[in-house]
Design a protein around this motif. Structure first.
Motif, short mmCIF file in Angstrom:
data_model
loop_
_atom_site.label_atom_id
_atom_site.label_comp_id
_atom_site.label_asym_id
_atom_site.label_seq_id
_atom_site.Cartn_x
_atom_site.Cartn_y
_atom_site.Cartn_z
N LEU A 295 0.80 -1.23 0.00
CA LEU A 295 0.00 0.00 0.00
C LEU A 295 0.83 1.27 0.00
CD1 LEU A 295 -2.76 -1.05 2.57
CD2 LEU A 295 -2.93 -0.98 0.08
N THR A 296 2.01 1.25 0.61
CA THR A 296 2.79 2.49 0.79
C THR A 296 4.24 2.30 0.36
OG1 THR A 296 3.17 1.85 3.10
CG2 THR A 296 1.33 3.32 2.67
N PHE B 217 -7.51 -1.11 -9.69
CA PHE B 217 -6.90 -2.28 -10.35
C PHE B 217 -6.54 -1.94 -11.79
CE2 PHE B 217 -9.85 -4.23 -7.15
CZ PHE B 217 -8.86 -4.61 -6.27
N GLY B 218 -7.41 -1.16 -12.45
CA GLY B 218 -7.10 -0.71 -13.80
C GLY B 218 -5.90 0.21 -13.84
N LYS B 219 -5.64 0.90 -12.72
CA LYS B 219 -4.49 1.82 -12.67
C LYS B 219 -3.21 1.11 -12.22
CE LYS B 219 -7.02 6.14 -12.05
NZ LYS B 219 -6.49 6.76 -13.28
N GLY B 220 -3.34 -0.19 -11.87
CA GLY B 220 -2.11 -0.94 -11.61
C GLY B 220 -1.96 -1.56 -10.25
N TYR B 221 -2.94 -1.41 -9.36
CA TYR B 221 -2.82 -2.04 -8.05
C TYR B 221 -2.94 -3.55 -8.23
CZ TYR B 221 -3.56 -3.06 -3.08
OH TYR B 221 -3.46 -3.56 -1.80
N ALA B 222 -1.93 -4.28 -7.78
CA ALA B 222 -1.83 -5.70 -8.12
C ALA B 222 -2.43 -6.63 -7.08
CB ALA B 222 -0.35 -6.07 -8.32
N TRP C 279 -3.05 2.93 -1.98
CA TRP C 279 -1.97 2.64 -2.92
C TRP C 279 -1.90 3.70 -4.02
CZ3 TRP C 279 -2.84 1.93 -8.12
CH2 TRP C 279 -1.73 1.55 -8.89
N TYR C 280 -3.06 4.07 -4.55
CA TYR C 280 -3.12 5.07 -5.62
C TYR C 280 -2.62 6.43 -5.12
CZ TYR C 280 -5.33 8.64 -8.57
OH TYR C 280 -5.57 9.74 -9.35
#
Length: 657
Positions: A314-315, A460-465, A490-491
């Motif tokens: 997350l950070t 998730f679309g922005k990349g959070y896995a 995360w974002y």
């Protein structure tokens, strides 16, 4: 005669029926609250602990029931008059109906409040009253499912109306009235029962909130009060803090001089509070910052930075900045709410529960205001907020506290790039980046909005896995918070880190202070420890400015310490300024950090209310023996009592409270 006696007793039996109904409903609510949130109970608590709370909580339920039946009993005392008999019946049924209607809605609101704030009604309801009404309504619609709440209300309210039917009185003709000694005895007994019920006690004093902390289990103690009593205390607290008697909340003896001496022992006596805050800079860093950025990130907790939760990712950005800069683990926000924390950073004064931004004294800059001090140092002061500037009139507050320029969400993006609370962080940081210039030193305060309901970004679309809970946390995870919600942290972390890295490349003589406005109340499960529940990070980043600097072993702080720490890195030796907080880089700084009802030291965190509890700061070796509860409570009271006086009454400590 039997008929007359039975008829005469009828209203009193119905008054008692109403009393029992109220007691039953309040007890059922307490059972439901414990059942729904049982995962927040201490693992060592058992059936005996729950029963203790249930029985003790009935003292407060009695108070509600006593007040409710007081008027019906009064009319029942006059029942020999036929018109009063009809009135008594009508009042009893009306009060019962109003109570059931209001209580059910209060219960539903209390459940939602408890889920969000881990508490029954408290000062947060007044923060909400001053918030953006439209944004709150939209958030309630999206997050708290009002249609579901309405259905729950109807399902419960309709059958409960049947409980009210026996409260009606069938008036019968009476040719005789029972003998007066018997009737007088019953009437006296009813009056005594009402008085004892209102007191909630057979002892010398009535049941009070201070009595609620009867269990070692913090969660169970929060269920002792019923929501009606909790709501009443919330209003009383608010009124008292905002009245002339507010100093006594923190300093019962009203001895401001003693508090100032304890908190500022090196300051000479003065009739002006601001003289106690007077400070002389020791000299700037070897490379003073040309540009200073304070980033107060929405709902940014410390717990995601702990190794235990690393798999959530997350950070990662802030962790990288901390590894290259300075991180202070022992750090608290001024308040659990955004505006009070913003006020703490900008004014440099603790949150004394007064809604600082709304006080008349705040129309001009406090001597402790960090932006105004940087303006005196020759910095161009700029305020950036990703939300609406009309929220709490935050633009006027910022201008009054020393900012030359103020920018809000309307400057940063269109409605397509925002929700009801503000623009997405990427658009806010893009706007700030485009506005930067190196032609003059700047002090920049940045307040974000993204990690906040309605959590509508496609993370998730922005990349959070992390789209499901990691296996190493699966046993502790209770399923309440989704990874999609956490993905907004995360974002925010990603966009913040990107901005800092790019800005440093363009303007290497920059200094960044990163913290959270408050903790997010979004934990891995319902039983976070005190540190996980309350701490926010403090990271200083700026390789050129911080070269050779480090946080001392004994350092601990809160939002009010950000200003003096940054000022000391920027101000020339001998520069005079005012600070309530302390320079966290100064090895002689030994004062703890103050949050709302929490105090933090270098290796401990103490909860002061509702019952004292002290725990270790995670991942920090034990350094000292923690101070006693009495010492910590006194320090907390001194700081907040002094702040209360300065915010409400001004600098003159000789005026009458």
């Amino acid at each position: 005669m039997k008929t007359a006696w039975k008829a005469w007793l009828a209203p009193y039996r119905k008054d008692l029926r109403l009393w029992l109904m109220v007691m039953l409903l309040l007890s059922m609510f307490r059972v439901a609250l414990i059942a729904v949130f049982h995962d927040r109970m201490d693992e060592n608590s058992g059936f005996a602990d729950v029963m203790q709370v249930m029985i003790y909580g009935m003292r407060f339920d009695c108070q509600v029931a006593g007040y409710l039946i007081a008027l019906p009993v009064l009319t029942s005392l006059l029942i020999r008059f036929r018109v009063v008999a009809w009135l008594s019946s009508w009042i009893r049924v009306a009060l019962g109906t109003v109570f059931v209607f209001a209580a059910l809605w209060i219960f539903i609101a209390s459940f939602n409040f408890f889920q969000e704030f881990d508490s029954q009604f408290n000062h947060f309801i007044f923060i909400g009253m001053q918030d953006d009404t439209d944004a709150i309504l939209q958030t309630v619609w999206k997050e708290y499912h009002p249609i579901r709440s309405l259905l729950i209300f109807l399902v419960l309210f309709v059958p409960m109306l049947r409980l009210l039917r026996p409260l009606r009185l069938s008036v019968v003709e009476r040719t005789a009235v029972p003998a007066w000694p018997k009737t007088a005895g019953v009437q006296l007994l009813m009056v005594v029962l009402v008085v004892l019920s209102i007191r909630g006690s057979l002892g010398k004093r009535p049941a009070q909130r201070i009595d609620a902390a009867i269990s070692k289990d913090v969660f169970l103690n929060k269920t002792v009060l019923n929501p009606i009593v909790a709501l009443n205390y919330a209003f009383k607290d608010h009124d008292r803090l905002n009245s002339t008697a507010g100093l006594g909340v923190f300093l019962p003896d009203h001895d401001l001089d003693a508090a100032l001496t304890r908190l500022f022992p090196d300051a000479p006596p003065s009739d002006n509070l601001d003289d106690y805050f007077r400070t002389t800079a020791k000299g700037a860093a070897a490379t003073p910052p040309r540009h200073v950025f304070v980033l107060l990130m929405e709902s940014y907790d410390s717990w995601p930075m702990l190794d235990e939760f690393a798999s959530l990712q997350l950070t990662e950005g802030l962790k990288g900045l901390a590894a290259e800069g300075l991180q202070l683990p022992a750090f608290l926000s001024s308040s659990p709410g955004t505006m009070a924390s913003v006020a703490g950073v900008l004014t440099g004064l603790p949150d004394a529960g007064l809604q600082t931004d709304l006080q008349p004294q705040t129309r001009t800059a406090y001597p402790t205001a960090v932006a105004d001090t940087f303006r005196r140092l020759g910095y161009r002061t700029r305020f950036f907020y990703g939300g609406k500037l009309g929220w709490r009139n935050i633009d006027q507050f910022a201008l009054a506290q020393g900012f030359d320029e103020v920018y809000g969400g309307s400057h940063m993006g269109s409605w397509q790039q925002a929700n009801e609370w503000g623009v997405d962080d990427e658009y806010m940081f893009d706007f700030i980046s485009e506005s930067l210039s190196d032609d003059q030193p700047t002090f920049n305060f940045i307040l974000s909005t993204t990690y906040h309901p309605p959590y509508d970004i496609d993370v998730f679309g922005k990349g959070y896995a992390v789209d499901e809970i990691p296996t190493d946390l699966a046993d502790d995870y209770d399923g309440t918070i989704t990874t999609q919600m956490w993905g907004h942290l995360w974002y925010a972390d990603r966009e913040m880190t990107k901005f800092i890295r790019e800005t440093e490349q363009q303007m290497p003589q920059s200094l960044f202070a990163i913290s959270g406005d408050h903790y997010a109340r979004k934990f891995i499960n319902a039983t976070p420890n005190a540190y996980e529940r309350t701490s926010v990070p403090l990271v200083l980043y700026g390789p050129q400015v911080l070269q050779g600097k480090s946080f001392p072993t004994m350092a601990a702080g809160s939002h009010i310490d950000i200003g003096p720490t940054l000022i000391e890195l920027a101000a020339p030796v001998g520069f005079e300024y005012h600070a309530f907080g302390r320079d966290l880089l100064n090895p002689n700084q030994v004062r703890p950090g103050f949050g709302r009802e929490f105090v933090i030291g270098p290796d401990y965190i103490a909860q002061l209310k509702p019952n004292f509890k002290i725990e270790a700061v995670p991942e920090v070796p034990l350094i000292i023996q923690p101070p006693s509860a009495k010492v910590l409570q006194q320090l907390y009271n001194d700081a907040h009592g002094i702040a209360w006086w300065r915010i409400r009454n001004g600098a003159d400590k000789m005026i009458k409270d």
